[in-house]
Design a protein around this motif. Structure first.
Motif, PDB file in Angstrom:
ATOM      1  N   ILE A  18       5.896   4.273   0.353  1.00  0.00           N
ATOM      2  CA  ILE A  18       6.299   5.523  -0.295  1.00  0.00           C
ATOM      3  C   ILE A  18       7.644   5.335  -0.994  1.00  0.00           C
ATOM      4  N   THR A  21       7.327   2.895  -4.040  1.00  0.00           N
ATOM      5  CA  THR A  21       6.589   3.498  -5.158  1.00  0.00           C
ATOM      6  C   THR A  21       7.485   4.428  -5.963  1.00  0.00           C
ATOM      7  N   ASN A 141      -4.080  -5.706  -6.978  1.00  0.00           N
ATOM      8  CA  ASN A 141      -5.450  -5.589  -6.467  1.00  0.00           C
ATOM      9  C   ASN A 141      -6.477  -6.264  -7.380  1.00  0.00           C
ATOM     10  N   ASN A 180       3.813  -1.136 -11.165  1.00  0.00           N
ATOM     11  CA  ASN A 180       4.219   0.157 -11.659  1.00  0.00           C
ATOM     12  C   ASN A 180       5.546   0.177 -12.373  1.00  0.00           C
TER      13      ASN A 180
ATOM     14  N   ILE B  18      -1.635   1.172  -1.705  1.00  0.00           N
ATOM     15  CA  ILE B  18      -1.666   0.118  -2.717  1.00  0.00           C
ATOM     16  C   ILE B  18      -2.598   0.515  -3.859  1.00  0.00           C
ATOM     17  N   MET B  19      -3.757   1.043  -3.492  1.00  0.00           N
ATOM     18  CA  MET B  19      -4.755   1.415  -4.494  1.00  0.00           C
ATOM     19  C   MET B  19      -4.255   2.582  -5.350  1.00  0.00           C
ATOM     20  N   THR B  21      -1.148   3.547  -5.888  1.00  0.00           N
ATOM     21  CA  THR B  21       0.018   3.169  -6.680  1.00  0.00           C
ATOM     22  C   THR B  21      -0.405   2.476  -7.974  1.00  0.00           C
ATOM     23  N   ALA B  22      -1.537   1.748  -7.891  1.00  0.00           N
ATOM     24  CA  ALA B  22      -1.995   1.007  -9.070  1.00  0.00           C
ATOM     25  C   ALA B  22      -2.633   1.908 -10.123  1.00  0.00           C
ATOM     26  N   THR B  24      -2.334   4.737 -12.681  1.00  0.00           N
ATOM     27  CA  THR B  24      -1.314   5.562 -13.337  1.00  0.00           C
ATOM     28  C   THR B  24      -1.905   6.570 -14.308  1.00  0.00           C
ATOM     29  N   ASN B 141       9.996  12.004  -1.759  1.00  0.00           N
ATOM     30  CA  ASN B 141      11.033  11.714  -0.758  1.00  0.00           C
ATOM     31  C   ASN B 141      12.307  12.522  -0.982  1.00  0.00           C
ATOM     32  N   SER B 169       1.310  11.489   6.281  1.00  0.00           N
ATOM     33  CA  SER B 169       1.579  10.201   5.634  1.00  0.00           C
ATOM     34  C   SER B 169       0.722  10.028   4.388  1.00  0.00           C
ATOM     35  N   SER B 172       2.246  12.067   1.647  1.00  0.00           N
ATOM     36  CA  SER B 172       3.464  11.452   1.111  1.00  0.00           C
ATOM     37  C   SER B 172       3.127  10.265   0.207  1.00  0.00           C
ATOM     38  N   THR B 173       2.165   9.452   0.670  1.00  0.00           N
ATOM     39  CA  THR B 173       1.740   8.307  -0.120  1.00  0.00           C
ATOM     40  C   THR B 173       1.158   8.773  -1.457  1.00  0.00           C
ATOM     41  N   ALA B 176       3.953  10.015  -3.822  1.00  0.00           N
ATOM     42  CA  ALA B 176       4.705   8.955  -4.486  1.00  0.00           C
ATOM     43  C   ALA B 176       3.910   8.428  -5.682  1.00  0.00           C
ATOM     44  N   ALA B 177       2.597   8.207  -5.476  1.00  0.00           N
ATOM     45  CA  ALA B 177       1.756   7.712  -6.558  1.00  0.00           C
ATOM     46  C   ALA B 177       1.675   8.738  -7.689  1.00  0.00           C
ATOM     47  N   ASN B 180       4.837   8.874  -9.790  1.00  0.00           N
ATOM     48  CA  ASN B 180       4.741   7.733 -10.680  1.00  0.00           C
ATOM     49  C   ASN B 180       3.845   7.937 -11.873  1.00  0.00           C
ATOM     50  N   LEU B 183       5.365  10.254 -14.244  1.00  0.00           N
ATOM     51  CA  LEU B 183       6.397   9.569 -15.038  1.00  0.00           C
ATOM     52  C   LEU B 183       5.746   8.758 -16.161  1.00  0.00           C
ATOM     53  N   ALA B 184       4.723   7.989 -15.810  1.00  0.00           N
ATOM     54  CA  ALA B 184       4.038   7.173 -16.824  1.00  0.00           C
ATOM     55  C   ALA B 184       3.449   8.073 -17.907  1.00  0.00           C
TER      56      ALA B 184
END
Lengths: 394, 394
Positions: A18, A21, A141, A180, B18-19, B21-22, B24, B141, B169, B172-173, B176-177, B180, B183-184
């Motif tokens: 978290i 990221t 990945n 990212n 991980i998945m 976050t990738a 966007t 966060n 959790s 939160s995960t 974060a993604a 991101n 933002l992108a």
């Protein structure tokens, strides 16, 4: 590692994921990855290499024992930036090419069947004793390799098998965050390139070079940083400043390209480039575009109220415009133009200081010359090239 | 949940992180978050609301039982986009404002001390029976609330306390993604805005409107999609097409703004806008800028070789240029210009089909008119406004 320790590690890893990221600035992200790797896996040091062209570029490193012994700054100054060839001759090259983690628990007795060798140059230079290394690919990945994370000297004396799943998960989590941040970086770069071109196109008929646009924008951002303005404002000003003169697109050739001095009436038309720029850039609620409108409208205002288009004075003039005015005039004086030679630095200094408190906010010219080395470095980086002069003279 | 189940959940969560976050692209990300939440927490349905202006905008939803019963497409067509006010009157509003997860295990007997009420309108409309709800804030966060994730009907019949840490959790995960991807998205939007302005500035002296730039770029991207070109190419073409005419910046007023027809010599100068554009846009290895160079250089080439600047023919002309040629000419014919009225759609159709196989690649005009409804929708979205005409006439 028992099941409770694995659960704790995984819970921590979710937290780390978290946190990583959320960090999209590359340099800070790399430092965070290394710190978290050191603490989660309890190792003395860690280094990241990223693939760049055909090599592995050394990026960031930390070493608990060396930084304690010699101080963090001394240590960081001793580790020279370098590029490792992307071949199987080195451990990091091997891992980047194979895409699998590699454990070496005694670097002085590496399995001779392995294609890579270990070099003691770091140990010799630093007075360090590398014992064990865990080298992990930073892999997305989809299989794309971004680089390598190398962990040095486990506190327990060796890397045991049970640590590997946690280390691999950390590397994958870090890689996703890295992918990212690289995307965000590429998008920021692309945007910067586009606004620079927008500025450059606007100045094309005025025979300005793109080097002027780059320099005045970077000088503006430099001054903003020295004024301790927020990182976000400084980043945005770098993007907004290049567009300060887009309104020149609306000025007829007969005035913009007139060889002699302008008549009063022509001068009035010329001044409207600030207002035209303001209009051309308005209409989006994006914060950079809003700042670019501010800059376009205010970069010809003067501290004493004698500027245009509105004759604003002092703090009525937006801060962005007060900063850009200094950078823009300084670069114009430093540069050769079709109608004048470049002044010498001491002539420029004299002229700028005459303007301080009149044209420019009190203190801003001092600030510029207090940081003149950083400013002049931009003249090495962004030179007016011969090619460009040709392009820009038609 | 015993310790082994928690470990399994946490390991899965690291994978999910991980998945996510990738990914966007916002829409795909939201769907992925919902799918993963459903499977990790074993619930029947889930919905995401995102904060937009002062409300919570319903974004994506999935429901295992309803999608099985009525089919996914029917279900998705029945859930109407809507915005929930950001107040404590609704469960989602309450959670977004409080920033804490809220568990309700029987929606028909909510604690009367809670400020929110439950509405059965979804159940009535869909023939569903909502029993329990777990509503989680999507929170970064730094405390910023992005929206709300609501889980419906746990397979076990109720949400027990032990699930909460895993659910938190995951939220939160996912947040974060999401931060991101937002933002992108913002960076992509900003870049699109900047290239549109670059195009618009270049056409300013030619009295073109920014609506022309928007339309021709979107028509180009539409044609690329219908040609089944990759998503990346279509996205890049949308960014590259607006810059096709930047070289007009290098054409003197006397030629660009000449009221009558051009002489042969003037016409030769006019044609150089393609080459000047190519030069102004070259020099960066970014893929969008490279494509924009291609488009600038090739959008006036013709399939039969009668175009300029190189007289390339057929597939010698880059695909990007062949596509943009159709979009650019179509919009020019559809639009009022200072020297002509707009043609009617049937006149435009006749002229375009005359050009097919001569000016345009065989099949491309068919493709345009096969999708004419989508194309004309762009004329509703990007109208030439009165304001702009004023701006652009000086």
């Amino acid at each position: 590692m028992d099941i409770q320790q694995r659960l704790t590690a995984m819970e921590r890893l979710v937290e780390i994921g978290i946190m990583l990221t959320a960090e999209t600035k590359l340099d800070r992200l790399l430092d965070n990855i290394i710190s978290e790797a050191r603490s989660l896996l309890n190792v003395d040091g860690a280094t990241i290499y990223l693939i760049h062209n055909d090599g592995l570029r050394f990026q960031n490193t930390q070493s608990a024992s060396l930084e304690t012994r010699m101080g963090s700054e001394t240590f960081q100054s001793k580790v020279a930036p370098h590029v490792v060839p992307l071949t199987r001759d080195s451990m990091v090259g091997y891992v980047a090419l194979e895409g699998e983690a590699e454990v070496v628990n005694d670097v002085r007795s590496i399995d001779p069947k392995k294609p890579y060798r270990w070099s003691d140059s770091f140990d010799v230079a630093m007075g360090y004793r590398t014992k064990c290394l865990l080298t992990l690919p930073l892999k997305l990945n989809d299989g794309k390799i971004l680089g390598v994370l190398q962990l040095v000297n486990a506190a327990s004396g060796a890397f045991d098998e049970a640590m590997l799943p946690v280390a691999r998960s950390l590397a994958s989590t870090a890689s996703a965050a890295l992918g990212n941040a690289q995307l965000a970086d590429a998008l920021r770069e692309a945007r910067l390139d586009t606004v620079m071109r927008l500025g450059m196109c606007a100045e094309y008929r005025d025979k300005e070079t793109s080097a002027h646009i780059h320099r005045m924008a970077h000088i503006s951002a430099l001054l903003a940083r020295k004024l301790l303005l927020s990182e976000v404002f400084c980043d945005n000003l770098l993007l907004a400043a290049p567009m300060h003169d887009v309104g020149k697109i609306g000025i007829p050739d007969a005035i913009l390209q007139k060889p002699g001095p302008l008549t009063d009436a022509e001068w009035e038309v010329m001044k409207t480039h600030t207002l035209i720029g303001g209009k051309l850039l308005s209409g989006t609620d994006d914060v950079v575009m809003a700042l670019s409108v501010e800059v376009a409208l205010s970069h010809h205002e003067k501290w004493n109220g004698a500027g245009y288009p509105y004759g604003k004075k002092g703090e009525e003039i937006p801060l962005s415009g007060r900063i850009v005015a200094v950078a823009d005039v300084f670069d114009a004086l430093m540069s050769k133009r079709c109608y004048k030679e470049a002044f010498t630095l001491s002539q420029v200094k004299e002229i700028m200081f005459e303007g301080q408190g009149q044209h420019f906010q009190p203190g801003f010219v001092d600030l510029l010359f207090d940081n003149i080395d950083d400013v002049l470095a931009l003249y090495t980086k962004y030179k007016d090239t011969h090619d460009e002069r040709e392009l820009f003279s038609g």
